[in-house]
Design a protein around this motif. Structure first.
Motif, PDB file in Angstrom:
ATOM      1  N   ASP A   1      -1.101  -0.542 -17.280  1.00  0.00           N
ATOM      2  CA  ASP A   1      -2.214  -0.062 -16.452  1.00  0.00           C
ATOM      3  C   ASP A   1      -3.115   0.828 -17.302  1.00  0.00           C
ATOM      4  N   GLU A   2      -4.236   0.285 -17.715  1.00  0.00           N
ATOM      5  CA  GLU A   2      -5.236   1.001 -18.513  1.00  0.00           C
ATOM      6  C   GLU A   2      -4.607   1.808 -19.654  1.00  0.00           C
ATOM      7  N   PRO A   3      -3.991   1.109 -20.597  1.00  0.00           N
ATOM      8  CA  PRO A   3      -3.294   1.822 -21.681  1.00  0.00           C
ATOM      9  C   PRO A   3      -4.225   2.603 -22.604  1.00  0.00           C
TER      10      PRO A   3
ATOM     11  N   GLY B   1       0.822  -1.205   0.000  1.00  0.00           N
ATOM     12  CA  GLY B   1       0.000   0.000   0.000  1.00  0.00           C
ATOM     13  C   GLY B   1       0.847   1.243   0.000  1.00  0.00           C
ATOM     14  N   TYR B   2       0.370   2.257   0.685  1.00  0.00           N
ATOM     15  CA  TYR B   2       0.997   3.571   0.664  1.00  0.00           C
ATOM     16  C   TYR B   2       1.425   3.917   2.086  1.00  0.00           C
ATOM     17  N   ASP B   3       2.720   4.170   2.297  1.00  0.00           N
ATOM     18  CA  ASP B   3       3.278   4.347   3.633  1.00  0.00           C
ATOM     19  C   ASP B   3       2.831   3.172   4.515  1.00  0.00           C
ATOM     20  N   ALA B   4       2.161   3.499   5.617  1.00  0.00           N
ATOM     21  CA  ALA B   4       1.784   2.391   6.505  1.00  0.00           C
ATOM     22  C   ALA B   4       0.402   1.825   6.158  1.00  0.00           C
ATOM     23  N   LEU B   5      -0.274   2.455   5.194  1.00  0.00           N
ATOM     24  CA  LEU B   5      -1.652   2.053   4.872  1.00  0.00           C
ATOM     25  C   LEU B   5      -1.672   0.886   3.876  1.00  0.00           C
ATOM     26  N   ALA B   6      -2.170  -0.248   4.304  1.00  0.00           N
ATOM     27  CA  ALA B   6      -2.273  -1.395   3.398  1.00  0.00           C
ATOM     28  C   ALA B   6      -3.546  -1.275   2.567  1.00  0.00           C
ATOM     29  N   VAL B   7      -3.424  -1.340   1.250  1.00  0.00           N
ATOM     30  CA  VAL B   7      -4.627  -1.339   0.404  1.00  0.00           C
ATOM     31  C   VAL B   7      -4.754  -2.648  -0.377  1.00  0.00           C
ATOM     32  N   LEU B   8      -3.689  -3.438  -0.423  1.00  0.00           N
ATOM     33  CA  LEU B   8      -3.777  -4.776  -1.018  1.00  0.00           C
ATOM     34  C   LEU B   8      -3.683  -5.784   0.108  1.00  0.00           C
TER      35      LEU B   8
ATOM     36  N   GLU C   1      -7.415  -3.336 -17.123  1.00  0.00           N
ATOM     37  CA  GLU C   1      -8.323  -2.720 -18.093  1.00  0.00           C
ATOM     38  C   GLU C   1      -9.737  -2.712 -17.537  1.00  0.00           C
ATOM     39  N   GLN C   2     -10.337  -1.528 -17.482  1.00  0.00           N
ATOM     40  CA  GLN C   2     -11.720  -1.427 -16.985  1.00  0.00           C
ATOM     41  C   GLN C   2     -12.729  -1.896 -18.027  1.00  0.00           C
ATOM     42  N   ASN C   3     -12.339  -1.731 -19.314  1.00  0.00           N
ATOM     43  CA  ASN C   3     -13.238  -2.149 -20.379  1.00  0.00           C
ATOM     44  C   ASN C   3     -13.112  -3.659 -20.554  1.00  0.00           C
TER      45      ASN C   3
ATOM     46  N   LEU D   1       2.892   2.554 -16.678  1.00  0.00           N
ATOM     47  CA  LEU D   1       1.998   3.017 -15.621  1.00  0.00           C
ATOM     48  C   LEU D   1       1.220   4.230 -16.095  1.00  0.00           C
ATOM     49  N   GLU D   2       0.430   4.787 -15.187  1.00  0.00           N
ATOM     50  CA  GLU D   2      -0.460   5.865 -15.616  1.00  0.00           C
ATOM     51  C   GLU D   2       0.312   7.069 -16.165  1.00  0.00           C
ATOM     52  N   ASN D   3       1.325   7.524 -15.440  1.00  0.00           N
ATOM     53  CA  ASN D   3       2.166   8.552 -16.068  1.00  0.00           C
ATOM     54  C   ASN D   3       3.227   7.815 -16.872  1.00  0.00           C
TER      55      ASN D   3
ATOM     56  N   GLY E   1     -11.710  -4.839 -12.317  1.00  0.00           N
ATOM     57  CA  GLY E   1     -12.287  -4.486 -11.024  1.00  0.00           C
ATOM     58  C   GLY E   1     -12.735  -3.036 -11.042  1.00  0.00           C
ATOM     59  N   ALA E   2     -13.630  -2.704 -10.141  1.00  0.00           N
ATOM     60  CA  ALA E   2     -14.213  -1.365 -10.099  1.00  0.00           C
ATOM     61  C   ALA E   2     -13.155  -0.324  -9.713  1.00  0.00           C
ATOM     62  N   ASN E   3     -13.491   0.948  -9.836  1.00  0.00           N
ATOM     63  CA  ASN E   3     -12.603   2.030  -9.400  1.00  0.00           C
ATOM     64  C   ASN E   3     -12.239   1.823  -7.939  1.00  0.00           C
ATOM     65  N   GLY E   4     -10.959   1.984  -7.636  1.00  0.00           N
ATOM     66  CA  GLY E   4     -10.519   1.872  -6.249  1.00  0.00           C
ATOM     67  C   GLY E   4     -10.324   0.437  -5.775  1.00  0.00           C
ATOM     68  N   ALA E   5     -10.462  -0.536  -6.678  1.00  0.00           N
ATOM     69  CA  ALA E   5     -10.341  -1.944  -6.270  1.00  0.00           C
ATOM     70  C   ALA E   5      -8.913  -2.325  -5.888  1.00  0.00           C
ATOM     71  N   GLY E   6      -7.941  -1.557  -6.388  1.00  0.00           N
ATOM     72  CA  GLY E   6      -6.544  -1.846  -6.049  1.00  0.00           C
ATOM     73  C   GLY E   6      -5.690  -2.276  -7.227  1.00  0.00           C
ATOM     74  N   LYS E   7      -6.206  -2.098  -8.448  1.00  0.00           N
ATOM     75  CA  LYS E   7      -5.492  -2.557  -9.641  1.00  0.00           C
ATOM     76  C   LYS E   7      -4.171  -1.812  -9.818  1.00  0.00           C
ATOM     77  N   THR E   8      -4.235  -0.481  -9.763  1.00  0.00           N
ATOM     78  CA  THR E   8      -3.010   0.310  -9.918  1.00  0.00           C
ATOM     79  C   THR E   8      -2.034   0.033  -8.772  1.00  0.00           C
ATOM     80  N   SER E   9      -2.568  -0.102  -7.574  1.00  0.00           N
ATOM     81  CA  SER E   9      -1.689  -0.383  -6.432  1.00  0.00           C
ATOM     82  C   SER E   9      -0.961  -1.706  -6.627  1.00  0.00           C
ATOM     83  N   LEU E  10      -1.636  -2.671  -7.220  1.00  0.00           N
ATOM     84  CA  LEU E  10      -0.999  -3.967  -7.482  1.00  0.00           C
ATOM     85  C   LEU E  10       0.122  -3.819  -8.507  1.00  0.00           C
TER      86      LEU E  10
HETATM   87  N1  LIG Z   1      -1.215   7.680  -3.203  1.00  0.00           N
HETATM   88  C1  LIG Z   1      -2.105   7.047  -2.426  1.00  0.00           C
HETATM   89  N2  LIG Z   1      -2.086   7.195  -1.088  1.00  0.00           N
HETATM   90  C2  LIG Z   1      -2.976   6.562  -0.286  1.00  0.00           C
HETATM   91  N3  LIG Z   1      -3.940   5.748  -0.752  1.00  0.00           N
HETATM   92  C3  LIG Z   1      -4.021   5.568  -2.066  1.00  0.00           C
HETATM   93  C4  LIG Z   1      -3.107   6.189  -2.983  1.00  0.00           C
HETATM   94  N4  LIG Z   1      -3.437   5.808  -4.238  1.00  0.00           N
HETATM   95  C5  LIG Z   1      -4.502   4.985  -4.101  1.00  0.00           C
HETATM   96  N5  LIG Z   1      -4.839   4.823  -2.827  1.00  0.00           N
HETATM   97  C6  LIG Z   1      -5.949   3.982  -2.314  1.00  0.00           C
HETATM   98  O1  LIG Z   1      -5.723   2.649  -2.674  1.00  0.00           O
HETATM   99  C7  LIG Z   1      -6.948   2.000  -2.998  1.00  0.00           C
HETATM  100  C8  LIG Z   1      -6.810   1.341  -4.349  1.00  0.00           C
HETATM  101  O2  LIG Z   1      -6.593   2.348  -5.326  1.00  0.00           O
HETATM  102  P1  LIG Z   1      -6.060   2.007  -6.778  1.00  0.00           P
HETATM  103  O3  LIG Z   1      -5.635   3.288  -7.406  1.00  0.00           O
HETATM  104  O4  LIG Z   1      -5.073   0.923  -6.681  1.00  0.00           O
HETATM  105  O5  LIG Z   1      -7.386   1.441  -7.463  1.00  0.00           O
HETATM  106  P2  LIG Z   1      -7.673   1.107  -8.986  1.00  0.00           P
HETATM  107  O6  LIG Z   1      -8.302  -0.240  -8.989  1.00  0.00           O
HETATM  108  O7  LIG Z   1      -6.452   1.297  -9.804  1.00  0.00           O
HETATM  109  O8  LIG Z   1      -8.775   2.183  -9.351  1.00  0.00           O
HETATM  110  P3  LIG Z   1      -9.064   2.926 -10.751  1.00  0.00           P
HETATM  111  O9  LIG Z   1      -9.881   1.967 -11.540  1.00  0.00           O
HETATM  112  O10 LIG Z   1      -9.841   4.125 -10.348  1.00  0.00           O
HETATM  113  O11 LIG Z   1      -7.757   3.265 -11.392  1.00  0.00           O
HETATM  114  C9  LIG Z   1      -8.031   3.062  -2.947  1.00  0.00           C
HETATM  115  O12 LIG Z   1      -8.726   2.911  -1.747  1.00  0.00           O
HETATM  116  C10 LIG Z   1      -7.264   4.386  -2.949  1.00  0.00           C
HETATM  117  O13 LIG Z   1      -7.916   5.341  -2.185  1.00  0.00           O
END
Ligand SMILES: Nc1ncnc2c1ncn2[C@@H]1O[C@H](COP(=O)(O)OP(=O)(O)OP(=O)(O)O)[C@@H](O)[C@H]1O
Ligand SMILES: [Mg+2]
Length: 243
Positions: free
Chosen positions: A161-163, A10-17, A193-195, A82-84, A34-43
């Motif tokens: 990531d979502e090219p 995840g990000y710093d101490a925050l686990a999102v995966l 890919e969201q589509n 990646l996105e950028n 997966g839906a927005n915010g599912a964690g795809k980019t974080s993965l």
């Molecule tokens: N820089 C960040 N700092 C803290 N939390 C973050 C950061 N980027 C994303 N998150 C959190 O991580 C979780 C997953 O986000 P992520 O961007 O991985 O989702 P995603 O599946 O790629 O979504 P999208 O389809 O919108 O791109 C979300 O809850 C988001 O709020």
């Protein structure tokens, strides 16, 4: 080839995966949906080494990469878009690509090298506008250069990531054609890919993410029908009952 076991990141101490396990075999094309915010980019960021692994393991070709810095990962055969796009805007197309070419790794046995000419054939813009500064290109053109740059790193696995986000339909079609050609050439692909229609047309199976976890794996006929079967897509991607 790529093996991820019980990853927490995840990000710093925050686990999102949470407890993410997946694999990609040689020459396999796999989607992550997966839906927005599912964690795809974080993965993807965790695989690329941009987000720290708090627990679990990431290995490529059997070698542990879990704590390797991002810049050391292409040497293990991973290139990620990646996105950028991480291009150098003030440099020309050719300069950006030559930089990647010199960073290209030694190939594993049995793999064919991506030569400069291969890249020019796949991306005509390299031949036509090689001397143009990247910052002067459109978003779609920059995306093409970014994919070309990845290929010159000679990866075994290309992660995207979502090219297609934000690109005109014609450019999306061009990019998909390139990805299809790469897949046919035996390059392994991990595509976020969201589509779902796009994802299903390019890949053999998919992982479905929700709330930072992989909640399903879809393959075969079910995956091929996914894009056209609204009921399936709803069940897996939300907007309906949880499966
Ligand atoms: N820089 C960040 N700092 C803290 N939390 C973050 C950061 N980027 C994303 N998150 C959190 O991580 C979780 C997953 O986000 P992520 O961007 O991985 O989702 P995603 O599946 O790629 O979504 P999208 O389809 O919108 O791109 C979300 O809850 C988001 O709020
Ligand atoms: Mg994302």
């Amino acid at each position: 080839m790529l093996q991820i076991a019980s990853l927490v990141s995840g990000y710093d101490a925050l686990a999102v995966l949470h407890d993410v396990s997946l694999h990609v075999k040689e020459s396999e094309a796999v989607a992550i949906i997966g839906a927005n915010g599912a964690g795809k980019t974080s993965l993807v960021r965790a695989i690329a080494g941009l987000n720290r692994a708090m627990r679990g393991a990431i290995a490529m070709h059997g070698a542990d990469m879990t704590h390797l810095p991002a810049h050391a990962r292409p040497a293990h055969g991973i290139a990620s878009l990646l996105e950028n796009r991480r291009l150098f805007g003030e440099f020309t197309i050719e300069e950006n690509l030559r930089l990647a070419e010199t960073a290209g790794r030694k190939l594993r046995p049995g793999r064919t090298k991506f030569e400069w000419n291969d890249v020019c054939d796949l991306f005509p813009i390299v031949r036509e506008r090689g001397a143009t500064r990247v910052e002067l290109l459109s978003g779609g053109q920059q995306q093409m250069v970014a994919v070309a740059r990845c290929l010159l790193l000679q990866p075994d696995l290309l992660i995207l990531d979502e090219p297609s986000t934000g690109l005109a339909p014609k450019v999306v079609k061009d990019i998909l054609e390139v990805l299809g050609a790469l897949r046919d050439r035996g390059m392994a692909i991990l595509l976020v890919e969201q589509n779902v229609g796009i994802a299903a047309s390019l890949t053999e199976r998919a992982y479905v993410m929700s709330l930072g976890r992989i909640v399903h794996e879809v393959a075969g006929e079910e995956w091929r029908n996914f894009g056209t079967d609204e009921r399936l897509a709803k069940a897996y991607l939300g907007g309906g009952r949880e499966p």
